[in-house]
Design a protein around this motif. Structure first.
Motif, PDB file in Angstrom:
ATOM      1  N   GLN A   1       0.836  -1.208   0.000  1.00  0.00           N
ATOM      2  CA  GLN A   1       0.000   0.000   0.000  1.00  0.00           C
ATOM      3  C   GLN A   1       0.873   1.261   0.000  1.00  0.00           C
ATOM      4  O   GLN A   1       0.665   2.198   0.770  1.00  0.00           O
ATOM      5  CB  GLN A   1      -0.944  -0.011   1.198  1.00  0.00           C
ATOM      6  N   PHE A   2       1.830   1.257  -0.901  1.00  0.00           N
ATOM      7  CA  PHE A   2       2.841   2.319  -0.927  1.00  0.00           C
ATOM      8  C   PHE A   2       2.490   3.377  -1.968  1.00  0.00           C
ATOM      9  O   PHE A   2       2.063   3.069  -3.092  1.00  0.00           O
ATOM     10  CB  PHE A   2       4.210   1.725  -1.260  1.00  0.00           C
ATOM     11  N   THR A   3       2.671   4.641  -1.619  1.00  0.00           N
ATOM     12  CA  THR A   3       2.542   5.748  -2.548  1.00  0.00           C
ATOM     13  C   THR A   3       3.468   6.867  -2.093  1.00  0.00           C
ATOM     14  O   THR A   3       4.011   6.836  -0.979  1.00  0.00           O
ATOM     15  CB  THR A   3       1.100   6.255  -2.657  1.00  0.00           C
ATOM     16  N   LEU A   4       3.655   7.857  -2.957  1.00  0.00           N
ATOM     17  CA  LEU A   4       4.541   8.979  -2.605  1.00  0.00           C
ATOM     18  C   LEU A   4       4.168  10.212  -3.408  1.00  0.00           C
ATOM     19  O   LEU A   4       3.382  10.158  -4.363  1.00  0.00           O
ATOM     20  CB  LEU A   4       6.008   8.598  -2.823  1.00  0.00           C
ATOM     21  N   GLY A   5       4.741  11.327  -3.014  1.00  0.00           N
ATOM     22  CA  GLY A   5       4.522  12.593  -3.696  1.00  0.00           C
ATOM     23  C   GLY A   5       5.237  13.685  -2.932  1.00  0.00           C
ATOM     24  O   GLY A   5       5.857  13.439  -1.889  1.00  0.00           O
ATOM     25  N   TYR A   6       5.150  14.911  -3.422  1.00  0.00           N
ATOM     26  CA  TYR A   6       5.806  16.029  -2.742  1.00  0.00           C
ATOM     27  C   TYR A   6       4.796  16.885  -1.972  1.00  0.00           C
ATOM     28  O   TYR A   6       4.964  17.159  -0.797  1.00  0.00           O
ATOM     29  CB  TYR A   6       6.583  16.877  -3.760  1.00  0.00           C
TER      30      TYR A   6
ATOM     31  N   THR B   1       5.992   9.914   1.813  1.00  0.00           N
ATOM     32  CA  THR B   1       5.549   8.563   1.483  1.00  0.00           C
ATOM     33  C   THR B   1       4.520   8.086   2.494  1.00  0.00           C
ATOM     34  O   THR B   1       4.433   8.587   3.621  1.00  0.00           O
ATOM     35  CB  THR B   1       6.729   7.575   1.464  1.00  0.00           C
ATOM     36  N   SER B   2       3.759   7.092   2.054  1.00  0.00           N
ATOM     37  CA  SER B   2       2.879   6.368   2.970  1.00  0.00           C
ATOM     38  C   SER B   2       2.880   4.910   2.561  1.00  0.00           C
ATOM     39  O   SER B   2       3.131   4.569   1.406  1.00  0.00           O
ATOM     40  CB  SER B   2       1.459   6.940   2.926  1.00  0.00           C
TER      41      SER B   2
ATOM     42  N   GLY C   1       4.403   9.612 -11.755  1.00  0.00           N
ATOM     43  CA  GLY C   1       5.366   9.377 -10.689  1.00  0.00           C
ATOM     44  C   GLY C   1       6.279   8.192 -10.881  1.00  0.00           C
ATOM     45  O   GLY C   1       6.941   7.755  -9.922  1.00  0.00           O
ATOM     46  N   LYS C   2       6.384   7.667 -12.091  1.00  0.00           N
ATOM     47  CA  LYS C   2       7.234   6.493 -12.340  1.00  0.00           C
ATOM     48  C   LYS C   2       8.694   6.812 -12.024  1.00  0.00           C
ATOM     49  O   LYS C   2       9.358   6.071 -11.285  1.00  0.00           O
ATOM     50  CB  LYS C   2       7.068   6.023 -13.795  1.00  0.00           C
ATOM     51  N   SER C   3       9.205   7.891 -12.616  1.00  0.00           N
ATOM     52  CA  SER C   3      10.610   8.244 -12.389  1.00  0.00           C
ATOM     53  C   SER C   3      10.855   8.663 -10.947  1.00  0.00           C
ATOM     54  O   SER C   3      11.930   8.408 -10.397  1.00  0.00           O
ATOM     55  CB  SER C   3      11.030   9.366 -13.346  1.00  0.00           C
TER      56      SER C   3
ATOM     57  N   ILE D   1      -3.876   9.766  -8.752  1.00  0.00           N
ATOM     58  CA  ILE D   1      -4.900  10.095  -7.769  1.00  0.00           C
ATOM     59  C   ILE D   1      -6.012  10.919  -8.404  1.00  0.00           C
ATOM     60  O   ILE D   1      -7.197  10.678  -8.187  1.00  0.00           O
ATOM     61  CB  ILE D   1      -4.281  10.897  -6.597  1.00  0.00           C
ATOM     62  N   ASN D   2      -5.620  11.864  -9.236  1.00  0.00           N
ATOM     63  CA  ASN D   2      -6.585  12.691  -9.968  1.00  0.00           C
ATOM     64  C   ASN D   2      -6.347  12.495 -11.457  1.00  0.00           C
ATOM     65  O   ASN D   2      -5.535  13.211 -12.054  1.00  0.00           O
ATOM     66  CB  ASN D   2      -6.425  14.169  -9.596  1.00  0.00           C
TER      67      ASN D   2
END
Length: 499
Positions: free
Chosen positions: A316-321, A364-365, A348-350, A496-497
């Protein structure tokens, strides 16, 4: 409908020993969707320049219509996209918007600075410009670079509805969709095929197999002829010895038979010469055919299987700024897995790549667990690759012989080995980045769009290598054929959007 008439086209660059084109004769219908294929360095982009009369050549090219080339040069990317387009072509806003709508581009891009558009949006804007004037003939050089899978499909659907053009691409699936004729620049000739890329590839494989079989027959025939010629030469020499060496031997009869023996020896010698001449003609004839057979060498990979069974675990991993870029994912990268990471541009692949490599620290979460292993990376951009190949290999800790060997197998010309990396072509620079990864000892590979600028022969080399060695790998790639040929798992990042 018009005909592009090419007669006795001869051209070569001064720095090269061989001509790229030697008395080429072609008739090309301007209504065709013509795919231009061939190995890197064979002259595909040069051919488009010749059609635009940008280079001096011998022979004649009758081009009965004006041409437009992609990608166009953008002199000031800070301008609004509409003004950039109007600086390149004399168009009205509605004409550009009409084509952008067909390419599924939001029309507000025309009022945004060109430099702020994504790579895919820039590509589509420049492609749209090609077809704002129906009287121009489009020359399209590598349109799929920077396009994700969805973008490539949109461009393919767009081009299928357009009038004739010539397109260069190394995306086999893309070529299959948009072409109805193929012009192949091979080692020894230029060949025209009716049909798409798969038609060309199947015909070329059948032709190569036939020529290889004929070569096997030729080798047997050469062996037989050489044996026959040697035997007859031996007999002829012996007869000459009978004629002169034994002429005074009493009772030998040599004096009475010298005329007969000499005439027979002469006939045998002439027959031998005729056989040798026939053999030489056969060899020359077949060697010309075999010059057209492409036989890329097998690449080598310095892969070291790690003792860990699981190298990366995501739960259940995701990330962003500022916010999460993609929906949470679950992923286990086990030893021998080749994981294709897909999704639209900007999802967000790279960024995920960089985080796994410890090069980015976004918010991250979820759970991420990684084994400590030796990693190897192929990047999209590599401006720090500079200087000589020898210095580059030393700085990277590479085995120089193995590094050069992989470059040669990838088709890098030897005369490029002394050229500074920053002065090499984009395709050659890509091969340097790729050969470095192949030659570096590693347990886990991260490859970010490895096929950019590589021809289909290089792609086939990579497919064969990865399936044979089965390294542990995560890769980003938009070429569906490569993904289907190599990946053992496919993870698609969902935004997400969604845009």
């Amino acid at each position: 409908m018009s005909t592009i008439n090419i007669q006795n086209l001869t051209f070569g660059y001064d720095a090269q020993n061989e001509l790229l084109f030697d008395h080429v004769q072609l008739y090309l219908d301007s209504s065709w969707h013509l795919g231009l294929v061939g190995r890197n360095g064979r002259g595909k982009t040069t051919f488009l320049k010749l059609l635009q009369n940008q280079l001096d050549y011998q022979g004649s090219i009758d081009m009965p219509m004006s041409t437009q080339y992609f990608p166009q040069v953008v002199s000031d990317p800070t301008q609004l996209t509409l003004y950039v387009a109007q600086s390149i072509s004399d168009i009205e806003q509605w004409e550009l918007e009409r084509e952008l709508s067909l390419l599924h581009v939001d029309l507000d891009v025309v009022w945004r600075p060109f430099e702020e558009l994504s790579g895919g949006e820039q590509t589509k804007v420049l492609l749209a410009l090609l077809f704002t004037n129906a009287d121009d003939f489009a020359l399209i050089d590598e349109p799929t670079t920077h396009l994700d899978i969805a973008g490539r499909q949109q461009v393919a659907d767009y081009l299928k509805r357009k009038s004739g053009f010539i397109v260069i691409s190394h995306d086999q699936g893309f070529l299959d969709q948009v072409t109805d004729h193929i012009l192949a620049i091979d080692r020894a000739k230029i060949s025209l095929y009716q049909g798409n890329y798969s038609t060309y590839r199947d015909d070329k494989e059948r032709q190569d197999q036939y020529e290889i079989a004929e070569n096997g027959k030729l080798k047997k025939e050469i062996g037989r002829l050489k044996h026959t010629a040697a035997e007859k030469a031996k007999w002829s020499t012996a007869r000459e010895g009978d004629k002169y060496g034994d002429r005074h031997v009493k009772g030998s009869g040599a004096i009475n038979n010298t005329g007969f023996i000499g005439a027979r020896a002469a006939r045998v010698m002439q027959k031998r010469k005729n056989l040798e001449h026939r053999m030489d003609k056969d060899i020359e004839s077949k060697s010309q055919l075999l010059k057209n057979i492409e036989t890329p060498a097998d690449l080598t990979l310095n892969y070291i299987p790690d003792h860990h069974h699981n190298l990366i675990h995501l739960d259940q991993f995701t990330l962003g700024y500022t916010h999460s870029l993609f929906e949470p994912i679950d992923l286990d990268v086990n030893r021998g897995d080749r994981v294709a990471l897909t999704g639209i541009n900007g999802v967000g692949k790279s960024t995920l790549f960089k985080h796994l490599l410890g090069q980015a620290a976004p918010i991250t979460s979820g759970t991420l667990t990684q084994a400590k292993v030796i990693q190897s990376l192929v990047r999209q951009q590599y401006p720090d690759n500079r200087g000589t190949l020898a210095d580059f290999a030393t700085a990277r800790g590479l085995d120089y012989s193995q590094f050069l060997n992989n470059l040669r197998k990838l088709g890098m010309a030897r005369n490029a080995f002394t050229t500074p990396i920053e002065s090499l072509s984009m395709g050659q620079q890509k091969k340097v980045e790729l050969a470095a990864s192949l030659s570096q000892p590693a347990n886990l590979y991260f490859w970010d769009e490895p096929l950019n600028y590589l021809d289909t022969y290089n792609q086939d080399q990579l497919v064969q290598l990865l399936n044979q060695e089965a390294p542990t790998m995560i890769f980003i790639e938009h070429d569906q054929h490569f993904i289907e040929s190599v990946a053992t798992k496919v993870i698609t990042l969902q935004p997400i959007n969604p845009r």
